[in-house]
Structures are given as C-alpha cells and as structure tokens.
Scaffold this motif. Structure first.
Motif, PDB file in Angstrom:
ATOM      1  N   ALA A  54      48.384  42.418  34.995  1.00 46.18           N
ATOM      2  CA  ALA A  54      48.692  43.364  33.909  1.00 46.18           C
ATOM      3  C   ALA A  54      48.053  42.941  32.595  1.00 46.18           C
ATOM      4  O   ALA A  54      48.370  43.495  31.547  1.00 46.18           O
ATOM      5  CB  ALA A  54      50.201  43.492  33.739  1.00 46.18           C
ATOM      6  N   LEU A  55      47.136  41.956  32.639  1.00 45.36           N
ATOM      7  CA  LEU A  55      46.349  41.560  31.473  1.00 45.36           C
ATOM      8  C   LEU A  55      44.883  41.810  31.786  1.00 45.36           C
ATOM      9  O   LEU A  55      44.356  41.296  32.776  1.00 45.36           O
ATOM     10  CB  LEU A  55      46.569  40.082  31.144  1.00 45.36           C
ATOM     11  N   ARG A  56      44.225  42.595  30.937  1.00 45.49           N
ATOM     12  CA  ARG A  56      42.861  43.006  31.229  1.00 45.49           C
ATOM     13  C   ARG A  56      41.990  42.942  29.974  1.00 45.49           C
ATOM     14  O   ARG A  56      42.491  43.066  28.860  1.00 45.49           O
ATOM     15  CB  ARG A  56      42.847  44.429  31.817  1.00 45.49           C
ATOM     16  N   GLN A  57      40.703  42.740  30.204  1.00 44.42           N
ATOM     17  CA  GLN A  57      39.745  42.719  29.095  1.00 44.42           C
ATOM     18  C   GLN A  57      38.546  43.584  29.435  1.00 44.42           C
ATOM     19  O   GLN A  57      38.046  43.545  30.565  1.00 44.42           O
ATOM     20  CB  GLN A  57      39.285  41.282  28.805  1.00 44.42           C
ATOM     21  N   TRP A  58      38.107  44.367  28.439  1.00 44.07           N
ATOM     22  CA  TRP A  58      36.939  45.225  28.625  1.00 44.07           C
ATOM     23  C   TRP A  58      35.679  44.392  28.467  1.00 44.07           C
ATOM     24  O   TRP A  58      35.427  43.808  27.428  1.00 44.07           O
ATOM     25  CB  TRP A  58      36.955  46.364  27.622  1.00 44.07           C
ATOM     26  N   ARG A  59      34.863  44.321  29.516  1.00 48.31           N
ATOM     27  CA  ARG A  59      33.641  43.513  29.489  1.00 48.31           C
ATOM     28  C   ARG A  59      32.624  44.128  30.443  1.00 48.31           C
ATOM     29  O   ARG A  59      32.964  44.501  31.563  1.00 48.31           O
ATOM     30  CB  ARG A  59      33.947  42.067  29.902  1.00 48.31           C
ATOM     31  N   ARG A  72      38.276  33.013  32.854  1.00 44.49           N
ATOM     32  CA  ARG A  72      37.385  32.100  32.153  1.00 44.49           C
ATOM     33  C   ARG A  72      36.476  32.816  31.161  1.00 44.49           C
ATOM     34  O   ARG A  72      35.954  32.201  30.232  1.00 44.49           O
ATOM     35  CB  ARG A  72      36.546  31.311  33.164  1.00 44.49           C
ATOM     36  N   VAL A  73      36.262  34.150  31.352  1.00 42.72           N
ATOM     37  CA  VAL A  73      35.393  34.894  30.434  1.00 42.72           C
ATOM     38  C   VAL A  73      36.197  35.617  29.350  1.00 42.72           C
ATOM     39  O   VAL A  73      35.614  36.225  28.461  1.00 42.72           O
ATOM     40  CB  VAL A  73      34.514  35.906  31.193  1.00 42.72           C
ATOM     41  N   PHE A  74      37.522  35.552  29.419  1.00 40.78           N
ATOM     42  CA  PHE A  74      38.341  36.195  28.399  1.00 40.78           C
ATOM     43  C   PHE A  74      38.193  35.467  27.058  1.00 40.78           C
ATOM     44  O   PHE A  74      37.967  34.252  27.014  1.00 40.78           O
ATOM     45  CB  PHE A  74      39.816  36.164  28.806  1.00 40.78           C
ATOM     46  N   SER A  75      38.321  36.208  25.978  1.00 36.19           N
ATOM     47  CA  SER A  75      38.327  35.594  24.649  1.00 36.19           C
ATOM     48  C   SER A  75      39.488  34.615  24.549  1.00 36.19           C
ATOM     49  O   SER A  75      40.633  34.932  24.906  1.00 36.19           O
ATOM     50  CB  SER A  75      38.479  36.671  23.570  1.00 36.19           C
ATOM     51  N   ARG A  76      39.217  33.417  24.041  1.00 35.83           N
ATOM     52  CA  ARG A  76      40.261  32.399  23.922  1.00 35.83           C
ATOM     53  C   ARG A  76      41.401  32.869  23.021  1.00 35.83           C
ATOM     54  O   ARG A  76      42.582  32.774  23.378  1.00 35.83           O
ATOM     55  CB  ARG A  76      39.655  31.104  23.368  1.00 35.83           C
ATOM     56  N   VAL A  77      41.047  33.368  21.842  1.00 32.60           N
ATOM     57  CA  VAL A  77      42.070  33.793  20.884  1.00 32.60           C
ATOM     58  C   VAL A  77      42.837  34.994  21.413  1.00 32.60           C
ATOM     59  O   VAL A  77      44.081  35.020  21.393  1.00 32.60           O
ATOM     60  CB  VAL A  77      41.428  34.130  19.524  1.00 32.60           C
ATOM     61  N   ALA A  78      42.126  36.001  21.897  1.00 31.37           N
ATOM     62  CA  ALA A  78      42.771  37.231  22.347  1.00 31.37           C
ATOM     63  C   ALA A  78      43.653  36.995  23.569  1.00 31.37           C
ATOM     64  O   ALA A  78      44.731  37.587  23.704  1.00 31.37           O
ATOM     65  CB  ALA A  78      41.709  38.284  22.656  1.00 31.37           C
ATOM     66  N   PHE A  79      43.213  36.131  24.484  1.00 30.17           N
ATOM     67  CA  PHE A  79      43.993  35.814  25.676  1.00 30.17           C
ATOM     68  C   PHE A  79      45.342  35.218  25.281  1.00 30.17           C
ATOM     69  O   PHE A  79      46.395  35.630  25.786  1.00 30.17           O
ATOM     70  CB  PHE A  79      43.214  34.829  26.554  1.00 30.17           C
ATOM     71  N   CYS A  80      45.332  34.252  24.375  1.00 34.91           N
ATOM     72  CA  CYS A  80      46.586  33.603  23.972  1.00 34.91           C
ATOM     73  C   CYS A  80      47.485  34.560  23.200  1.00 34.91           C
ATOM     74  O   CYS A  80      48.715  34.528  23.347  1.00 34.91           O
ATOM     75  CB  CYS A  80      46.273  32.362  23.136  1.00 34.91           C
TER      76      CYS A  80
END
Length: 342
Positions: A54-59, A72-80
């Motif tokens: 349920a956590l997703r990133q547009w890439r 591993r490709v998620f933004s560090r700041v945005a992921f946290c």
C-alpha cells in the motif's frame, strides 16, 4: 475494476487491477530529495522489511509497489515520511516524485519574474532554451489529486538571502494556482549548515544562515511547515540521516492533516528575543513542555543531558566584537550572556 465502453456496435473492455484509494504527496526538490533509499545507511531492517504493497512511488511512467527489492529506488526522505504516516494511520500512501539534483528553485516555476532570476538560472535558461524541470517533472502531473507537497531544495540557491523567500512564495503560489486545489499543504526542509567553523573564532562562519532565514520566513505563508535539520546535518552537502528528516516532515502532516492536534509539529523554532541588561533572552515557538539540553546520535531519539555546557554560543558587543558566550535554559526561553560583554 472492469470498465466497458460501447459506441454503436463496438465494445471495448478495460480491466484495472490492484487499485488503491489513498493519499498522494508531490515530492520535489534537488538531490537531497531525489536520493534513493539504497544510499543508506538506515536503522536495521528498513529495506529488508519494506514489503508494503500500500506504499507506492511514481517512477519511469509507472507505479512501483514497495518491496525489499523495489524500495531501494524510493526517495529516502519521502519513504520515511510516508511510512511514518502509514504505520500510524493505516492509509495507502503514494509518492509523486519530481526531483532533480543540482536544480535551482527558478527551474520549478512556470514563469519566473525577471527580478527573481539569478545569473545561474539565466545561464541555464540560455543553454536549454526552456524551464526544464517544470516542463518535464511538474506539468505531466498537474491535476493529479494530491494531499500536499514536500520540498527539499535550496543548496543550488545557497548564496542567496531574502530573495529566496520571494522565490518560494512565487513557486508555492504558482503550484497552488496550477492545481486549483486551494492552499494545499506545503512542507519543506530547511537546509543544514555546511562546513565547520574554527573553534577559536567566536564570530563563526555564515553556515548558509541567510538562506536558512529566508526559509524560516516562508513559515509566514499559508499552510506551510518546516523541518529543521541543523542538528542532523553534516560538514558536506548530503547529510546521511534522511530518516529523521522524513519523520519531521510527517509531524506537520500528522498534526495538520491526520488529526493529531495534540502533537507538537516541530522542534523549537526561533520566535523573538529581547535584551535584558547584559543578557539576551531568546523565545521560541513549538517548545511543548519546555526546552531541554540533549545529545542525538544517529537515528536514536535525543537523550537529555541536563547540566551540560552549551557549545557554539557567541554574543556581540556594541563595538562589533564577538565573544564566546554562556547559556542557560529558563523554561521556554534561552538566556545568553558573556562576562566580556556588558
């Protein structure tokens, strides 16, 4: 979800699978926002346990679901940021990434007023003949329903003073007008200082104080919040601790958007000061139950160190000479003085 469309005798069926309805945040800025999770280091198990469908990133023109491999490709700041909110509120979270290393703030606006264009921006504009980041990263997602925006930028404009506040004001207004969702939340990171002052020079260095003060002024804009990072910064450009940066941004959202009204959204932020004889009394917003002296190591919460001496305080006399100073906490205030300054 199955969608069937008919026109005359023609029929077309489209299946949409694995769809979630949740919160979407636009995440923008330069390299400190773009840096991926794989750069680490992290608290133990951060990547190994990142099985969060349920956590997703547009890439790369697609939504990536968080797994121990893809996270591993998620933004560090945005992921946290997202994980903090998701873990407590059990809400699907999606991150619209729009960040480019080394980019000045002007490149993220649809139109930059002539008086706000820096020489660096003008040179880049002349080479590319357009506003690259806005056209390639912002325009494609304008209109996508978002809950708010996260912004971590300023290093490329670090030599500026109050004009950076004017640029932030212009860009925030620009984005809000583009989306047409009113004054949506805009939470940003105040960049850390850089370098290290000589310990025998109480006047110290600039430490990017001017642009950090411009970012502080941006808190006067409607529905904004600032994550302070000076205590978790580094001597060089890219501080490794992005874990606490994400958590500090999340506190603003938890307080404002997710019902945690009793949660103090920020650590102490300078409010005002006044001279009391030979001492200066500094007051702060967001002091909660009061100020404390503490030591922070890595990702662990700060540990109180009552009675410790406060380093890096200095005070200036009326002739303009700086002296090392002492300080003590007085409830919600900080009192500073030097025996050499009357």
């Amino acid at each position: 979800m199955t969608v069937v469309a008919t026109l005359g005798e023609a029929t077309q069926t489209l299946e949409v699978k694995n769809t979630l309805i949740g919160e979407v945040w636009l995440c923008s800025g330069q390299s400190n926002m773009a840096g991926p999770l794989k750069m680490g280091p992290w608290p133990p198990g951060t990547i190994e346990n990142a099985n969060y469908p349920a956590l997703r990133q547009w890439r790369d023109e697609q939504w990536i679901l968080s797994t121990p491999e893809t996270s591993r490709v998620f933004s560090r700041v945005a992921f946290c940021f997202a994980r903090k909110i998701q873990a407590e509120k059990m809400v699907p979270m999606a991150l619209l990434m729009a960040a480019t290393g080394g980019s000045p703030i002007e490149a993220w606006m649809s139109e930059v007023p002539e008086d706000l264009q820096s020489d660096k921006y003008k040179q880049g504009l002349k080479r590319s003949n357009r506003k690259t980041n806005y056209e390639t990263k912002i325009m494609p997602v304008i209109g996508y329903g978002i809950r708010g925006a996260l912004w971590y930028q300023g290093e490329a404009n670090a030599s500026e003073g109050r004009e950076y506040f004017l640029k932030m004001k212009a860009m925030i207004s620009d984005w809000r007008a583009s989306w047409g969702q009113g004054d949506f939340p805009f939470y940003f990171v105040q960049i850390a200082s850089i370098g290290e002052s000589a310990k025998d020079q109480p006047q110290m260095g600039d430490g990017r104080a001017k642009i950090r003060n411009a970012q502080l002024e941006a808190l006067t804009l409607e529905n904004t919040g600032m994550a302070v990072t000076i205590d978790i910064g580094a001597v060089r450009e890219h501080p490794v601790n992005k874990y606490d940066v994400g958590l500090r941004l999340a506190r603003w959202a938890m307080h404002r958007q997710y019902g945690e009204k009793d949660l103090v959204p920020s650590g102490p932020i300078y409010k005002s000061h006044k001279v009391e004889g030979a001492k200066i009394r500094v007051s702060f917003d967001y002091v909660g139950a009061g100020l404390m002296l503490a030591n922070k190591e890595g990702y662990e919460p700060a540990k109180p160190t009552p009675g410790a001496r406060m380093p890096w305080l200095s005070i200036q006399d009326k002739e303009g000479t700086w002296y090392w100073a002492q300080g003590k906490l007085d409830g919600p205030d900080l009192v500073v003085w030097s025996d050499n300054v009357k």
